[in-house]
Design a protein around this motif. Structure first.
Motif, PDB file in Angstrom:
ATOM      1  N   PHE A 194       9.628   0.129   1.965  1.00  0.00           N
ATOM      2  CA  PHE A 194      10.339  -0.085   3.226  1.00  0.00           C
ATOM      3  C   PHE A 194       9.823   0.858   4.307  1.00  0.00           C
ATOM      4  O   PHE A 194       9.800   0.498   5.491  1.00  0.00           O
ATOM      5  CB  PHE A 194      11.837   0.093   3.016  1.00  0.00           C
ATOM      6  CG  PHE A 194      12.453  -1.001   2.187  1.00  0.00           C
ATOM      7  CD1 PHE A 194      12.398  -2.312   2.609  1.00  0.00           C
ATOM      8  CD2 PHE A 194      13.071  -0.723   0.986  1.00  0.00           C
ATOM      9  CE1 PHE A 194      12.959  -3.337   1.847  1.00  0.00           C
ATOM     10  CE2 PHE A 194      13.625  -1.721   0.212  1.00  0.00           C
ATOM     11  CZ  PHE A 194      13.569  -3.030   0.639  1.00  0.00           C
ATOM     12  N   GLY A 195       9.413   2.061   3.935  1.00  0.00           N
ATOM     13  CA  GLY A 195       8.773   2.944   4.898  1.00  0.00           C
ATOM     14  C   GLY A 195       7.471   2.361   5.416  1.00  0.00           C
ATOM     15  O   GLY A 195       7.150   2.496   6.605  1.00  0.00           O
ATOM     16  N   GLY A 196       6.705   1.702   4.548  1.00  0.00           N
ATOM     17  CA  GLY A 196       5.478   1.040   4.975  1.00  0.00           C
ATOM     18  C   GLY A 196       5.744  -0.122   5.916  1.00  0.00           C
ATOM     19  O   GLY A 196       5.004  -0.326   6.899  1.00  0.00           O
ATOM     20  N   PHE A 197       6.802  -0.898   5.636  1.00  0.00           N
ATOM     21  CA  PHE A 197       7.181  -1.975   6.552  1.00  0.00           C
ATOM     22  C   PHE A 197       7.490  -1.423   7.943  1.00  0.00           C
ATOM     23  O   PHE A 197       7.022  -1.952   8.959  1.00  0.00           O
ATOM     24  CB  PHE A 197       8.417  -2.715   6.016  1.00  0.00           C
ATOM     25  CG  PHE A 197       8.142  -3.565   4.807  1.00  0.00           C
ATOM     26  CD1 PHE A 197       6.855  -3.978   4.495  1.00  0.00           C
ATOM     27  CD2 PHE A 197       9.169  -3.965   3.977  1.00  0.00           C
ATOM     28  CE1 PHE A 197       6.584  -4.762   3.384  1.00  0.00           C
ATOM     29  CE2 PHE A 197       8.922  -4.751   2.863  1.00  0.00           C
ATOM     30  CZ  PHE A 197       7.628  -5.151   2.566  1.00  0.00           C
ATOM     31  N   ALA A 198       8.296  -0.356   7.986  1.00  0.00           N
ATOM     32  CA  ALA A 198       8.646   0.246   9.272  1.00  0.00           C
ATOM     33  C   ALA A 198       7.412   0.809   9.971  1.00  0.00           C
ATOM     34  O   ALA A 198       7.295   0.726  11.206  1.00  0.00           O
ATOM     35  CB  ALA A 198       9.691   1.347   9.067  1.00  0.00           C
ATOM     36  N   MET A 215       0.825  -1.201   0.000  1.00  0.00           N
ATOM     37  CA  MET A 215       0.000   0.000   0.000  1.00  0.00           C
ATOM     38  C   MET A 215       0.864   1.257   0.000  1.00  0.00           C
ATOM     39  O   MET A 215       0.584   2.232  -0.712  1.00  0.00           O
ATOM     40  CB  MET A 215      -0.930  -0.004   1.219  1.00  0.00           C
ATOM     41  CG  MET A 215      -2.013   1.060   1.175  1.00  0.00           C
ATOM     42  SD  MET A 215      -3.229   0.831   2.498  1.00  0.00           S
ATOM     43  CE  MET A 215      -3.908  -0.758   2.052  1.00  0.00           C
ATOM     44  N   ALA A 216       1.954   1.256   0.786  1.00  0.00           N
ATOM     45  CA  ALA A 216       2.866   2.394   0.795  1.00  0.00           C
ATOM     46  C   ALA A 216       3.551   2.551  -0.557  1.00  0.00           C
ATOM     47  O   ALA A 216       3.759   3.677  -1.038  1.00  0.00           O
ATOM     48  CB  ALA A 216       3.906   2.226   1.905  1.00  0.00           C
ATOM     49  N   ALA A 217       3.921   1.427  -1.194  1.00  0.00           N
ATOM     50  CA  ALA A 217       4.533   1.502  -2.519  1.00  0.00           C
ATOM     51  C   ALA A 217       3.558   2.086  -3.537  1.00  0.00           C
ATOM     52  O   ALA A 217       3.956   2.850  -4.431  1.00  0.00           O
ATOM     53  CB  ALA A 217       4.992   0.114  -2.949  1.00  0.00           C
TER      54      ALA A 217
END
Length: 463
Positions: free
Chosen positions: A341-345, A196-198
């Motif tokens: 990677f920001g969404g993972f974090a 979703m962030a991507a």
């Protein structure tokens, strides 16, 4: 008409004279800057009246410390560094073999990170380890992962992004909403939050395809603020400024739970004493695994054509386009990968806190993450990790410096001044290492022999 010109004597100041003059200037500037911030303080008395508290002693200490520091730097540090630089330039170039620590720095670092919770538990026990594992270990690793994700956009592709915290917020709210309303597992929502962030990263990439430099920074800053305002005003979904609470914890792959009331609680399954430290230690190793995954993917992507296209785009977009590289897809892949990677974090942050609100995703977070990337050296994973350790760990350790109250008085609270010290540290590092902790980089594509590019041949701030 005859004009008489009297020759003027050129007076060259000695280093001590110049140091004394600059120390006086620095003290005067510090006095003007801090007289209202440190010398005067507003407070409330017992009658609930606003009173002005004078702290001239603290102001004098700060001004004197500033002047003395500038005097020592100009009078002693600068000449010593100049002499060392001249001696290094005169000395013949000698090829020295890297030592054991330098050759195996990455392996040693990973080993230390793996053993960190075990050592802390052995030193201070399970309950005492909560603060050190959570506030230092987990907190620092979250910012390491965020900075490595932003490094793909800024450090590799050369796209200045000031709204990276938006993807952090998207990942956190994606996990919080889907976890609380549908009861989905963290292991399902982690990739979903990243995707979703991507997706939002691609949406941001399309409007900024033709922008660069300051214009790109302004647009990405606006994007981050738009996301934050949407989270505040879309109360039916995000609950507005009140945030979302009761976010489910992460389970051990569905086999064991960290909720005391569950029948498969880890202490009941393993037959050990109950402790809240188990969950923090598990979260530490989880964020460490996510960081290692981020580093592994970044290193692999740099060696692929897409990674080389990012580096070519960073160096010169016109030359990159003239070589036949599709700059549109290159920018979009950089935004999407960094946002993922920001969404993972973000999803990990929501699971760790158990509560999310828009106040956690302000512009200051983007500024801190970008500062970590710049201070560490753009494109350098090791340098960024060191910068995160220094910046985040340094600001956290200020909470433990109670001895400063004996110096500045019992009313002094060190954590209130951590941003001031943080800014001073940034200035010192930029003066000492203007291209970050790591001032050279190795190209991913090379002919016959890999050679590091010196900081003298790179742009300012591009490490």
């Amino acid at each position: 008409m005859a004009v008489t010109v009297s020759p003027e004597r050129d007076v060259v100041a000695t280093p001590m004279q110049r140091a004394l003059r600059e120390a006086l200037y620095a003290g005067a500037i510090a006095l003007g800057l801090f007289v209202l911030f440190i010398g005067l303080k507003t407070d409330q008395n017992i009658s609930n009246e606003l009173v002005l508290v004078q702290r001239w002693g603290l102001l004098a200490a700060v001004v004197i410390a500033t002047a003395v520091g500038r005097f020592l730097y100009v009078g002693f540090a600068q000449p010593a560094m100049a002499r060392a630089k001249e001696e290094k330039a005169k000395a013949p170039a000698v090829a020295t073999e890297a030592g054991f620590v330098r050759r195996n720095f990455t392996k040693i670092g990973i080993g230390v990170l793996l053993l960190y919770p075990i050592v802390i538990v052995l030193l201070v026990g399970f309950q005492g380890s909560l603060k050190w594992v959570d506030n230092f270990g987990i907190q620092i690793l979250i910012y390491v992962m965020l900075a490595w994700g932003l490094n793909i956009v800024v450090g590799l592709a050369g796209l200045l992004d000031l709204g990276y915290v938006a993807f952090y917020a998207v990942g956190a709210y994606a996990y919080a909403l889907l976890g609380t309303h549908f009861g989905l597992s963290f292991w399902i929502l982690l990739p979903a939050a990243g995707c979703m962030a991507a997706f939002w990263g691609v949406l941001l990439g399309f409007p900024v395809l033709r922008l660069r430099g300051d214009y790109l920074a302004i647009v990405t800053l606006a994007f981050g603020e738009i996301i934050r305002l949407v989270l505040i005003n879309w109360r039916d979904v995000t609950n507005g400024s009140a945030g979302i609470s009761g976010i489910p914890k992460v389970s051990f792959f569905g086999l064991m739970s960290f909720n005391v009331s569950d029948p498969n609680y880890i202490a009941k399954v393993l037959g050990i004493a109950q402790s809240g430290a188990y969950y923090k230690i598990f979260l530490y190793y989880l964020i460490l695994a996510l960081c290692l995954l981020t580093a592994f993917v970044t290193i692999r992507l740099r060696r692929l054509p897409v990674g080389r296209a990012w580096e070519a785009l960073r160096e010169d977009e016109i030359a990159c386009r003239s070589l036949g590289i599709n700059t549109t897809t290159t920018k979009l892949t950089a935004f999407a990968t960094g946002a993922m990677f920001g969404g993972f974090a973000g999803s990990f942050f929501a699971a760790r806190q158990g509560f999310v609100s828009p106040e956690s995703f302000v512009f200051l977070e983007s500024a801190i993450i970008l500062a970590i990337v710049v201070l560490g050296g753009m494109g350098s994973l090791v340098g960024i990790a060191i910068a995160a350790l220094v910046m985040i760990g340094g600001t956290e350790i200020l909470r433990e410096l109670d001895f400063l109250k004996a110096v500045f008085g019992p009313d002094f609270t060190p954590e209130l001044y951590r941003m001031l010290l943080f800014g001073m540290a940034m200035v010192i590092v930029m003066l000492w290492k203007p291209r970050g902790f790591v001032g050279s980089r190795e190209p991913t594509a090379f002919l016959k022999e890999r050679r590091a590019v010196s900081s003298s041949f790179t742009k300012e701030g591009h490490g």
